[in-house]
Write a protein that holds these residues in place. Structure first.
Motif, short mmCIF file in Angstrom:
data_model
loop_
_atom_site.label_atom_id
_atom_site.label_comp_id
_atom_site.label_asym_id
_atom_site.label_seq_id
_atom_site.Cartn_x
_atom_site.Cartn_y
_atom_site.Cartn_z
N UNK A 120 0.83 -1.21 0.00
CA UNK A 120 0.00 0.00 0.00
C UNK A 120 0.86 1.26 0.00
N UNK A 121 1.77 1.27 -0.94
CA UNK A 121 2.66 2.40 -1.18
C UNK A 121 3.50 2.73 0.05
N UNK A 122 3.76 1.71 0.86
CA UNK A 122 4.60 1.92 2.03
C UNK A 122 5.61 0.78 2.10
N UNK A 123 6.85 1.13 2.41
CA UNK A 123 7.92 0.13 2.52
C UNK A 123 7.77 -0.55 3.87
N UNK A 124 7.60 -1.87 3.81
CA UNK A 124 7.41 -2.61 5.06
C UNK A 124 8.59 -3.54 5.36
N UNK A 125 9.55 -3.61 4.45
CA UNK A 125 10.70 -4.46 4.68
C UNK A 125 11.64 -4.43 3.49
N UNK A 126 12.59 -5.34 3.51
CA UNK A 126 13.57 -5.42 2.42
C UNK A 126 14.14 -6.82 2.33
N UNK A 127 14.51 -7.20 1.13
CA UNK A 127 15.19 -8.48 0.89
C UNK A 127 16.62 -8.17 0.47
N UNK A 128 17.52 -8.85 1.12
CA UNK A 128 18.97 -8.67 0.83
C UNK A 128 19.51 -9.95 0.18
N UNK A 129 20.17 -9.79 -0.99
CA UNK A 129 20.82 -10.92 -1.68
C UNK A 129 22.31 -10.59 -1.82
N UNK A 130 23.14 -11.57 -1.51
CA UNK A 130 24.59 -11.32 -1.57
C UNK A 130 25.32 -12.58 -2.04
N UNK A 131 26.50 -12.39 -2.55
CA UNK A 131 27.40 -13.48 -2.95
C UNK A 131 28.83 -13.01 -2.78
N UNK A 132 29.75 -13.96 -2.67
CA UNK A 132 31.15 -13.59 -2.48
C UNK A 132 31.70 -12.94 -3.75
N UNK A 133 32.43 -11.86 -3.56
CA UNK A 133 33.03 -11.18 -4.71
C UNK A 133 34.09 -12.06 -5.39
N UNK A 134 34.73 -12.92 -4.57
CA UNK A 134 35.76 -13.79 -5.14
C UNK A 134 35.18 -14.72 -6.20
N UNK A 135 33.90 -15.09 -6.00
CA UNK A 135 33.25 -15.96 -6.98
C UNK A 135 33.14 -15.26 -8.33
N UNK A 136 32.78 -13.99 -8.28
CA UNK A 136 32.69 -13.22 -9.54
C UNK A 136 34.08 -13.00 -10.12
N UNK A 137 35.04 -12.69 -9.23
CA UNK A 137 36.40 -12.45 -9.72
C UNK A 137 36.98 -13.72 -10.35
N UNK A 138 36.57 -14.88 -9.88
CA UNK A 138 37.01 -16.11 -10.54
C UNK A 138 36.56 -16.16 -11.99
N UNK A 139 35.32 -15.77 -12.23
CA UNK A 139 34.83 -15.72 -13.61
C UNK A 139 35.59 -14.66 -14.43
N UNK A 140 35.86 -13.51 -13.78
CA UNK A 140 36.60 -12.46 -14.48
C UNK A 140 37.99 -12.96 -14.87
N UNK A 141 38.65 -13.64 -13.93
CA UNK A 141 40.00 -14.14 -14.21
C UNK A 141 39.98 -15.18 -15.33
N UNK A 142 38.94 -16.04 -15.33
CA UNK A 142 38.83 -16.99 -16.43
C UNK A 142 38.64 -16.26 -17.77
N UNK A 143 37.86 -15.22 -17.73
CA UNK A 143 37.67 -14.42 -18.95
C UNK A 143 38.97 -13.77 -19.40
N UNK A 144 39.70 -13.24 -18.42
CA UNK A 144 40.99 -12.65 -18.76
C UNK A 144 41.96 -13.70 -19.29
N UNK A 145 41.93 -14.90 -18.68
CA UNK A 145 42.80 -15.97 -19.16
C UNK A 145 42.46 -16.33 -20.61
#
Length: 428
Positions: A120-145
């Motif tokens: 009803x046009x009012x914020x009643x809460x929030x959902x937080x989603x997170x993941x380790x940055x190292x997991x993403x950096x692993x993909x980046x490093x594979x891309x760089x490789x």
């Protein structure tokens, strides 16, 4: 040269790869991080739809399944953790989401996305989603490789192409260098071959043209030396014999000896001029020899050769019709050709030597005949290096005749007879 071409090509390839690879590496990093944030936002939105606003009334919260490595948490409006895995109390990212907007951040080695839950046009809460940055950096490093592997493949291909092109460029130049060394060692027949490179072909053509001109110049120098040696030998010998004879005879008239020496010296001067004229005939238009009465030339030849032939017990006869005496012909050229023909008759002929003058109307024919026989045919006898002597005299005589517009042929082989056809001077 090959190493230099390869080095330049590799440097150019490395620069090009760096200019291409660095932006691509940055783009890979940005893209993978952005994709992961979008994925976290989708996971958070899926949880918002599943949770709904009813959890505020105390209903239990059941979060849907998520991708591996992703943690999710539900917070109420006060920032208290209601379900899932997340910091308690709420962090800054969740507080931003509780203010009514989607928040993204990097915190504690994690990528975090928080999405507000509204009712009803009012914020009643929030959902937080997170993941380790190292997991993403692993993909980046594979891309760089993968990018590095592609760059190495491109670099190896560039080296291969550079070596191949270096060989294409250097092989004709190396061949040209070998040809130049061969020419420097005296092989003037060596010529540079063509190649598939137009610029190198131009150099090869210029090189070959230079060598051909050099070969012609050297051949002309050799011919000049041989011609001068051949033509000067007889008048020098006559001059020497005349002076020695005058010195040996104390009763001889010195004026006569000096007159003969002066005539021989004059003939020497004409000989040098004629040999030089032949030597320069290919480069510049040589001045025609001055016209002289043909009878004067024959008498002068008789004075030079009568004694030489008489020493061997041979005669020299001159035959001409009186009306031909005053006819004018190229003087120096005729003089030199007569010397060659009389010298040939003296050295290789036999018996009496007869010089006959015939008027043909438009030309004058001078026949030099002896009682010997010619072993060679009418063409080979005028080739340089043929015959029993030096092989220079008759070849030179024909060259002088051609240069003067005359014609010299072997008109008889037994007995030997040479015929010189001379153009008559226009003033006669």
């Amino acid at each position: 040269m090959r190493a230099h071409v390869v080095r330049v090509a590799v440097m150019a390839a490395v620069v090009a790869l760096l200019l291409l690879a660095v932006p691509l590496a940055v783009a890979i990093r940005f893209t993978f991080l952005a994709d992961e944030r979008d994925g976290l936002e989708r996971d958070a939105m899926a949880a918002v739809v599943r949770v709904g606003p009813d959890f505020v009334a105390g209903d239990p919260v059941e979060l849907p399944g998520s991708r591996g490595g992703v943690r999710r948490a539900v917070y109420d409006a006060s920032g208290a953790l209601r379900s899932g895995e997340g910091p308690s109390p709420a962090d800054a990212t969740v507080r931003q989401a509780l203010s009514g907007r989607v928040a993204q951040a990097r915190s504690g080695g994690e990528l975090v996305v928080a999405v507000p839950i509204s009712s009803q046009e009012r914020v009643v809460g929030a959902v937080r989603a997170s993941t380790r940055a190292s997991r993403v950096w692993g993909r980046v490093l594979w891309g760089w490789a993968a990018l590095l592997a592609l760059c190495l493949v491109a670099l190896f291909a560039a080296v291969w192409v550079a070596r191949r092109q270096a060989r294409v460029l250097s092989t004709p130049l190396e061949a040209l260098a070998r040809t130049s060394l061969a020419i420097a060692d005296g092989d003037l027949t060596a010529r540079a071959d063509g190649s598939s490179v137009e610029e190198i072909d131009e150099v090869a053509r210029a090189h070959n043209s230079m060598v051909e001109r050099l070969a012609r110049l050297l051949e002309r120098e050799r011919r000049f030396a041989a011609n001068a040696s051949h033509q000067l030998r007889t008048p020098l010998t006559g001059l020497q014999l005349g002076l020695e004879s005058a010195l040996a005879n104390p009763d001889a008239d010195p004026r006569t000896a000096l007159a003969e020496a002066a005539e021989q010296a004059h003939h020497l001067d004409h000989t040098i001029d004629e040999v030089l004229r032949i030597a320069t005939a290919d480069d510049t238009e040589a001045a025609p020899a001055a016209g002289q009465p043909v009878a004067d030339l024959l008498r002068a030849a008789e004075r030079r050769w009568h004694g030489v032939l008489a020493q061997d017990g041979r005669r020299l006869d001159l035959v001409w019709e009186p009306e031909t005496e005053r006819l004018s012909v190229p003087g120096r050229t005729t003089d030199q050709i007569l010397d060659v023909l009389l010298d040939n008759a003296h050295r290789h002929g036999a018996g009496t030597v007869t010089v006959t003058l015939r008027d043909l109307g438009t030309a004058l024919a001078v026949d030099v005949r002896d009682e010997g026989s010619a072993d060679l045919d009418g063409q080979a006898i005028f080739d340089r290096g043929t015959g029993a002597g030096t092989g220079i005299g008759l070849a030179l005589a024909r060259e002088m005749a051609d240069a003067a517009g005359a014609r010299l042929t072997l008109s008889g082989r037994a007995p030997t007879r040479f015929t010189l056809l001379l153009p008559l001077d226009e003033n006669t």
